[in-house]
Design a protein around this motif. Structure first.
Motif, mmCIF file in Angstrom:
data_model
loop_
_atom_site.group_PDB
_atom_site.id
_atom_site.type_symbol
_atom_site.label_atom_id
_atom_site.label_comp_id
_atom_site.label_asym_id
_atom_site.label_seq_id
_atom_site.Cartn_x
_atom_site.Cartn_y
_atom_site.Cartn_z
ATOM 1 N N TRP A 136 -13.061 -109.720 -6.908
ATOM 2 C CA TRP A 136 -13.501 -110.915 -6.251
ATOM 3 C C TRP A 136 -12.402 -112.141 -6.765
ATOM 4 O O TRP A 136 -12.033 -113.017 -5.958
ATOM 5 N N GLU A 137 -11.753 -111.773 -7.885
ATOM 6 C CA GLU A 137 -10.977 -112.643 -8.735
ATOM 7 C C GLU A 137 -9.265 -112.419 -8.303
ATOM 8 O O GLU A 137 -8.397 -112.763 -8.673
ATOM 9 N N LYS A 436 -7.648 -114.872 -2.034
ATOM 10 C CA LYS A 436 -8.313 -115.779 -3.254
ATOM 11 C C LYS A 436 -7.549 -117.141 -3.061
ATOM 12 O O LYS A 436 -8.310 -118.251 -2.913
#
Length: 443
Positions: A136-137, A436
């Motif tokens: 997710w990062e 992101k």
């Protein structure tokens, strides 16, 4: 009287004993309280010291190693500096089943031959601080599929006929396990295609052009050794040109025996295949016959050290040479480009329109020569003689810059300025593809 005296004495002694016992109990109680206070203070001091120590030292990271089981292995934190150059970029490495990468390493050549950048980049990236275990990062997602490790049993050359199906299978796997491929349609996913015509996945240019880049890769980023300065179907995809793989250990070993500024008694050098036998393969001529022209024109010229046979210690010949001929093979690029630069031999690039790796870090125009394919017959010798008589010293000085050598070699662990570092720097220029980053900018 005597009995009365004894009784009084007994009572007096009993009272004295009670008094002593009471004093001893008070003394014991005081000592216990004192010891408890000391113990409490010691424990408090210990935890306070531990807190200070823990919050003043770096926390080690965990990285994934495909040489172990799919579980993550703990290694020490990388010492890479200047991560600001990567703009805080993070890369997630998919932990694929071993059939996509680890299983191929049973053949030692897989991690050492000229196409092994796919293995070297994977290994170095796993030891980089840019790597994250939290998808997710992540800004980019690296898909480690080794497609150049299948060596033909007939001729020993890498066979990549399985490449498309293997990569397609890997994409199906990651898209069914996690949502990140489908989320971006693969635009923030990175692959390596370190063979002849890169993302076209074929060794013959006419077939590669006809096939083009597979549809399932058209949105992704391809790290490929193939690159030209003109329109070509095999680079009609977002790509970064990378150098072919040369083991850094072999370069270091050669330079330990023969320094880069040592004596160079060979004027012009080439060792390798001059032509493919049979010469004509379905109408295709190896290297557009450039190598054959070199052999015929200069094979008997003593200043040209030309050899067809393989020789394991050929780097010892490169480090003795002034000019190293780098003619095209099936594709424009050649491992000789890296070897000649790394060993201080002026690369003579004979491959029209070639796009070279990392031009911002490697000043190719200042440390190499370019000769047109059609000029080999009549002008090669004259060009080399003119350079030798004029600006050879300047070219060699530029060539011997250790930072230039480093930029073309894949080290493990990665070091600042080396080939993996250059790739990450190039990716950091493509952060507009990061899902992101785009999510943050819209908030």
């Amino acid at each position: 009287m005597l009995q009365t005296s004894k009784k009084g004495f007994y009572v007096k002694m009993k009272l004295l004993n009670k008094t002593r016992i009471h004093k001893n109990q008070e003394k014991k109680t005081f000592c216990q309280r004192y010891l408890k206070w000391i113990l409490w203070f010691s424990i408090s001091f210990y935890f306070f010291s531990s807190f200070l120590t823990t919050h003043n030292k770096p926390i080690s990271r965990t990285v994934l190693s495909h040489h172990s089981n799919p579980s993550r292995a703990l290694i020490e934190e990388s010492s890479i500096k200047n991560l600001d150059l990567f703009k805080g970029m993070k890369v997630y490495i998919y932990d694929l089943p071993s059939k996509y990468n680890k299983d191929w390493l049973t053949n030692e050549r897989c991690s050492t031959h000229l196409f092994a950048a796919e293995v070297a980049f994977h290994n170095a990236l796993m030891n980089s601080e840019t790597t994250t275990f939290d998808p997710w990062e992540a800004d980019f997602f690296f898909v480690p599929v080794y497609v150049s490790c299948n060596f033909s049993k007939v001729n020993g050359f890498p066979a990549i006929g399985h490449a498309r199906s293997l990569i397609s299978s890997a994409i199906e796997h990651i898209s069914s396990q996690l949502l990140f491929w489908n989320r971006s349609l693969g635009s923030d996913h990175v692959f390596v295609a370190s063979h002849d015509f890169g993302s076209c996945f074929h060794t013959m240019e006419d077939v590669a052009i006809a096939d083009g880049v597979p549809e399932f890769l058209r949105n992704s980023i391809i790290l490929q050794t193939f690159g030209v300065n003109y329109k070509h179907p095999c680079q009609e995809v977002e790509n970064v040109v990378i150098p072919p793989y040369i083991p850094p250990e072999s370069v270091r070993t050669t330079l330990e025996k023969s320094p880069v500024d040592g004596r160079r008694d060979i004027f012009a050098f080439f060792r390798g295949k001059m032509e493919l036998h049979p010469k004509n393969v379905s109408g295709r001529f190896y290297g557009k016959q450039v190598r054959t022209k070199i052999w015929r024109k200069y094979g008997n010229d003593r200043r040209f050290y030309l050899r067809r046979e393989r020789f394991a210690g050929y780097q010892s010949e490169i480090v003795r040479s002034t000019f190293c001929l780098c003619p095209l093979g099936w594709a424009p690029w050649s491992p000789r480009l890296v070897e000649s630069v790394a060993l201080g031999c002026v690369p003579v690039i004979i491959a029209d329109g070639i796009r070279l790796p990392f031009p911002s870090a490697v000043p190719w125009a200042d440390m190499s020569l370019t000769v047109a394919e059609n000029d080999v017959d009549n002008h090669l010798e004259k060009i080399l003689e003119r350079v030798a008589a004029t600006n050879l010293t300047t070219i060699q000085k530029n060539l011997r810059d250790p930072e230039v050598r480093k930029a073309l070699l894949f080290n493990n662990p990665m070091s600042e300025g080396d080939a993996t570092w250059q790739v990450l720097s190039a990716l950091s220029q493509k952060l507009d593809r990061s899902h992101k980053k785009s999510m943050v900018s819209t908030q």
